[in-house]
Design a protein around this motif. Structure first.
Motif, PDB file in Angstrom:
ATOM      1  N   ALA A 284       1.103  -1.478   0.545  1.00 21.34           N
ATOM      2  CA  ALA A 284       0.191  -0.130  -0.078  1.00 21.34           C
ATOM      3  C   ALA A 284       1.066   1.334   0.014  1.00 21.34           C
ATOM      4  N   PHE A 285       2.139   0.948   1.116  1.00 21.62           N
ATOM      5  CA  PHE A 285       2.515   2.620   0.886  1.00 21.62           C
ATOM      6  C   PHE A 285       3.560   2.692  -0.416  1.00 21.62           C
ATOM      7  N   GLU A 286       4.240   1.268  -1.194  1.00 25.30           N
ATOM      8  CA  GLU A 286       4.909   1.281  -2.519  1.00 25.30           C
ATOM      9  C   GLU A 286       3.961   1.839  -3.658  1.00 25.30           C
ATOM     10  N   ARG A 287       2.345   1.263  -3.297  1.00 19.35           N
ATOM     11  CA  ARG A 287       1.300   2.220  -4.417  1.00 19.35           C
ATOM     12  C   ARG A 287       1.148   3.601  -4.139  1.00 19.35           C
ATOM     13  N   LEU A 288       0.790   3.956  -2.721  1.00 14.98           N
ATOM     14  CA  LEU A 288      -0.094   5.399  -2.863  1.00 14.98           C
ATOM     15  C   LEU A 288       1.021   5.841  -3.019  1.00 14.98           C
ATOM     16  N   SER A 289       3.124   6.132  -3.162  1.00 13.67           N
ATOM     17  CA  SER A 289       3.958   7.383  -3.038  1.00 13.67           C
ATOM     18  C   SER A 289       3.971   6.585  -4.887  1.00 13.67           C
ATOM     19  N   ARG A 290       3.434   6.682  -5.156  1.00  7.27           N
ATOM     20  CA  ARG A 290       3.687   6.346  -7.340  1.00  7.27           C
ATOM     21  C   ARG A 290       2.940   7.196  -7.480  1.00  7.27           C
ATOM     22  N   HIS A 291       1.304   7.020  -6.872  1.00  9.48           N
ATOM     23  CA  HIS A 291      -0.070   7.980  -7.349  1.00  9.48           C
ATOM     24  C   HIS A 291      -0.199   8.813  -6.406  1.00  9.48           C
ATOM     25  N   PRO A 292       0.140   9.809  -6.252  1.00  6.16           N
ATOM     26  CA  PRO A 292       0.689  10.880  -5.748  1.00  6.16           C
ATOM     27  C   PRO A 292      -1.216  11.371  -5.784  1.00  6.16           C
ATOM     28  N   HIS A 293      -2.452  11.295  -7.057  1.00  4.35           N
ATOM     29  CA  HIS A 293      -3.418  11.887  -7.023  1.00  4.35           C
ATOM     30  C   HIS A 293      -3.754  11.324  -6.176  1.00  4.35           C
ATOM     31  N   THR A 294      -3.840   9.942  -6.474  1.00  6.05           N
ATOM     32  CA  THR A 294      -5.437   9.012  -5.099  1.00  6.05           C
ATOM     33  C   THR A 294      -4.149   8.964  -3.682  1.00  6.05           C
ATOM     34  N   LEU A 295      -3.658   8.937  -3.145  1.00  2.64           N
ATOM     35  CA  LEU A 295      -2.627   9.567  -2.181  1.00  2.64           C
ATOM     36  C   LEU A 295      -3.296  11.058  -1.450  1.00  2.64           C
ATOM     37  N   GLY A 296      -3.600  11.618  -2.394  1.00  5.80           N
ATOM     38  CA  GLY A 296      -4.035  13.316  -2.046  1.00  5.80           C
ATOM     39  C   GLY A 296      -5.657  13.124  -1.787  1.00  5.80           C
ATOM     40  N   ARG A 297      -6.602  12.511  -2.795  1.00  6.42           N
ATOM     41  CA  ARG A 297      -8.014  12.527  -2.399  1.00  6.42           C
ATOM     42  C   ARG A 297      -7.572  11.282  -1.125  1.00  6.42           C
ATOM     43  N   PRO A 364     -10.919  -3.045 -16.521  1.00  2.43           N
ATOM     44  CA  PRO A 364     -10.447  -2.998 -17.768  1.00  2.43           C
ATOM     45  C   PRO A 364      -9.087  -2.026 -17.259  1.00  2.43           C
ATOM     46  N   ARG A 365      -8.697  -1.519 -18.356  1.00  2.00           N
ATOM     47  CA  ARG A 365      -7.518  -1.534 -17.766  1.00  2.00           C
ATOM     48  C   ARG A 365      -6.569  -1.820 -16.572  1.00  2.00           C
ATOM     49  N   PRO A 366      -6.123  -3.231 -16.651  1.00  2.00           N
ATOM     50  CA  PRO A 366      -5.443  -3.688 -15.214  1.00  2.00           C
ATOM     51  C   PRO A 366      -4.459  -3.172 -15.143  1.00  2.00           C
ATOM     52  N   ASP A 367      -3.315  -2.391 -16.070  1.00  2.00           N
ATOM     53  CA  ASP A 367      -2.177  -1.855 -14.973  1.00  2.00           C
ATOM     54  C   ASP A 367      -2.507  -0.870 -14.684  1.00  2.00           C
ATOM     55  N   GLU A 368      -3.639   0.078 -14.540  1.00  2.00           N
ATOM     56  CA  GLU A 368      -4.022   1.212 -13.675  1.00  2.00           C
ATOM     57  C   GLU A 368      -3.809   1.002 -12.384  1.00  2.00           C
ATOM     58  N   PHE A 369      -3.553   1.399 -11.987  1.00  5.14           N
ATOM     59  CA  PHE A 369      -3.921   2.097 -10.154  1.00  5.14           C
ATOM     60  C   PHE A 369      -4.985   2.758 -10.280  1.00  5.14           C
ATOM     61  N   ALA A 370      -5.982   2.027 -10.334  1.00  4.54           N
ATOM     62  CA  ALA A 370      -7.265   2.798 -10.024  1.00  4.54           C
ATOM     63  C   ALA A 370      -8.107   2.258  -9.170  1.00  4.54           C
ATOM     64  N   PRO A 371      -8.461   2.855  -7.546  1.00  5.24           N
ATOM     65  CA  PRO A 371      -9.629   2.735  -6.379  1.00  5.24           C
ATOM     66  C   PRO A 371     -10.417   2.773  -7.014  1.00  5.24           C
TER      67      PRO A 371
END
Ligand code: HEM
Length: 473
Positions: A284-297, A364-371
């Motif tokens: 979770a920390f690894e993913r969030l640090s690479r997805h600032p938009h998700t982290l901000g939300r 769909p678009r499985p490579d995207e990290f999209a909560p």
């Protein structure tokens, strides 16, 4: 958004005793495939499915001949086969933790163990554990270095271990410290012994097996002290730790569980429940640090006391980085029918979780990290399977989800995680879980103004795990 692939349980007769064996096609045994199963599993399984079809047969180290399933509809069918036809895999962790472990139980015995283990990890008990999770998290993260990168997995391992030990044993004081020292060492050692069969033989006083037995004796000694203490407690009848629940539990014939049975089950819970959770959190920390938009939300939602996006984020972390790649069942009858195939006794079936999690037909678009794909909806039971499924689905799934939510909430209200544009950490097999190669490296700064008191992540509103279906009996 995940496509729902649920369909009714197939009304087919699964026993096919006496019929000729018909296994799905598959690759020849090669040492390279064996190696790739350990080092490059998702890609290997994808290649095999493309070449041989959605069910294929291959030799898997530790288990032998195995039919690999790669579609949710197949998982659905497998999870509905009666447990006396397709049961738990053998050998299992009970080799290490003793006959009393749920991992080694089949059919009615397995059901009986689940009846004892399931209630403590559900419903109102969860709320009681939340403050314990928050307390352990605060203690651990108080010492996090600021402005310097560090591997979160060391911390998440400590948090998850302390939590599970307190929940399972109700332990405090000297025994707690002894268990904290002994159990991770013993479980890690056990995992090595489990994967290398000859190490399970008693070669003499200096053999690894004797060392394992010595650790078991040490564990039993601590357990006996804890049992004496628990039973002497005037509030024993009201205690909610699993040790006390098991001491009060009775077999159908009214007899109590032996201390050995209790010990086997408790160490199983510690083994099953801490590294898995700790590794998912590091992801979770690894993913969030690479997805600032998700982290901000996520931070914004937590500051406002919400938990809906938090739950969706946890589901997405577990979709993109499942720590346990698949679950295994074993044919327990002479012949078992599965679709057009007839499988002989002893063959295994393996659900290839990460293949389905990365299949665009279901995500769909499985490579995207999209909560967002999980926002306001529960993941599909057979397409999203990080906790397995059917009557052997993870006993601690709801507990682990609560634990991850509380830990993330506590960290994100205390620290700001610095975004990074470093490449994704590689997925490496660590004996049991698939973990981030560098342990989920992050860098944090302290938040100047701690967020206003956040809501409970187990509030009925926006908390999908309160809507989980009851455990199958
Ligand atoms: C993120 C954390 C976790 C993950 C990814 C995870 C995953 C799994 C998986 C894949 C299985 C096999 C299910 C199957 O065969 O269908 C399993 C079984 C099990 N898990 Fe977990 N688990 C986690 C946390 C926990 C926790 C916290 C506990 C205990 C409190 C726990 C206790 C168990 C037990 C006892 C079983 C055996 C169930 C049975 O055989 O009936 N797990 N888990």
């Amino acid at each position: 958004m995940a496509i729902t692939v649920r369909r009714p349980a197939p009304a087919v007769e699964h026993r096919a005793d006496g019929e000729p064996v018909r296994l799905p096609p598959g690759p020849r045994f090669t040492p390279r495939n064996v190696l790739r199963f350990v080092t490059d599993r998702p890609r290997l399984l994808r290649e095999m499915a493309d070449r041989h079809g959605p069910a294929f047969t291959m030799w898997i180290p530790g288990f032998g001949t195995t039919v690999v399933l790669t579609e949710p509809a197949m998982f659905n069918e497998l999870f509905h086969i009666p447990s006396d036809v397709a049961g738990g895999v053998e050998p299992s962790l009970d080799v290490m933790f003793g006959d009393g472990s749920i991992f080694g139980k089949q059919t009615a015995e397995h059901k009986r163990h689940r009846r004892v283990l399931t209630p403590p990890f559900h419903g109102r008990n969860l709320r009681a554990f939340e403050s314990l999770v928050e307390e352990e998290t605060r203690k651990e993260i108080a010492g996090w270095p600021v402005g310097r990168r560090f591997a979160t997995i060391t911390s998440t391992n400590r948090i998850a271990l302390n939590i599970i030990l307190r929940v399972v044993f109700g332990a405090e004081g000297a025994e707690f410290d002894e268990l904290r020292e002994l159990t991770p060492k013993w479980i890690k050692f056990g995992a090595v012994l489990f994967s290398v069969r000859p190490l399970q033989w008693d070669w003499g006083p200096l053999s690894p097996w004797r060392r394992h037995l010595a650790m078991r004796r040490q564990f039993d000694d601590i357990l006996e002290r804890l049992i004496v203490r628990a039973q002497a407690d005037p509030g024993f009848e009201d205690r909610t730790d699993i040790l006390s629940l098991m001491l009060r539990a009775r077999h159908d014939d009214g007899t109590a569980l032996t201390h050995e049975e209790i010990g086997d089950e408790l160490v199983t819970l510690v083994a099953a429940g801490h590294e898995t959770t700790a590794t998912s959190l590091a992801w979770a920390f690894e993913r969030l640090s690479r997805h600032p938009h998700t982290l901000g939300r996520l931070v914004a939602e937590i500051d406002e006391g919400g938990a809906t996006y938090l739950q969706a984020t946890i589901h997405e972390v577990m979709r993109t980085r499942p720590t346990i790649d698949g679950t295994t069942r074993r044919v327990l009858v002479d012949r078992m029918r599965f679709r057009e195939w007839v499988l002989p006794h002893g063959v295994n079936l393996y659900t290839a979780t990460s293949l389905v999690h990365n299949d665009p037909r279901y995500f769909p678009r499985p490579d995207e990290f999209a909560p967002d794909r999980f926002l306001g909806r529960m993941p599909d039971t057979y397409a999203w399977t990080p906790f397995g499924g059917g009557v052997r689905r993870c006993v601690g799934a709801t507990f682990a989800t609560m634990e991850m939510a509380v830990i993330l909430r506590t960290v994100l209200t205390t620290y700001r995680i610095e975004p990074t544009d470093e490449p994704d950490e590689r997925i490496v097999f660590k004996g049991l879980p698939f973990a981030p190669a560098r342990g989920g490296l992050i860098s944090v700064t302290r938040r100047e103004r701690p967020a206003a008191s956040p809501g409970s992540p187990t509030e009925p509103t926006g908390c999908p795990y309160h809507h989980e279906k009851p455990e199958p009996s």
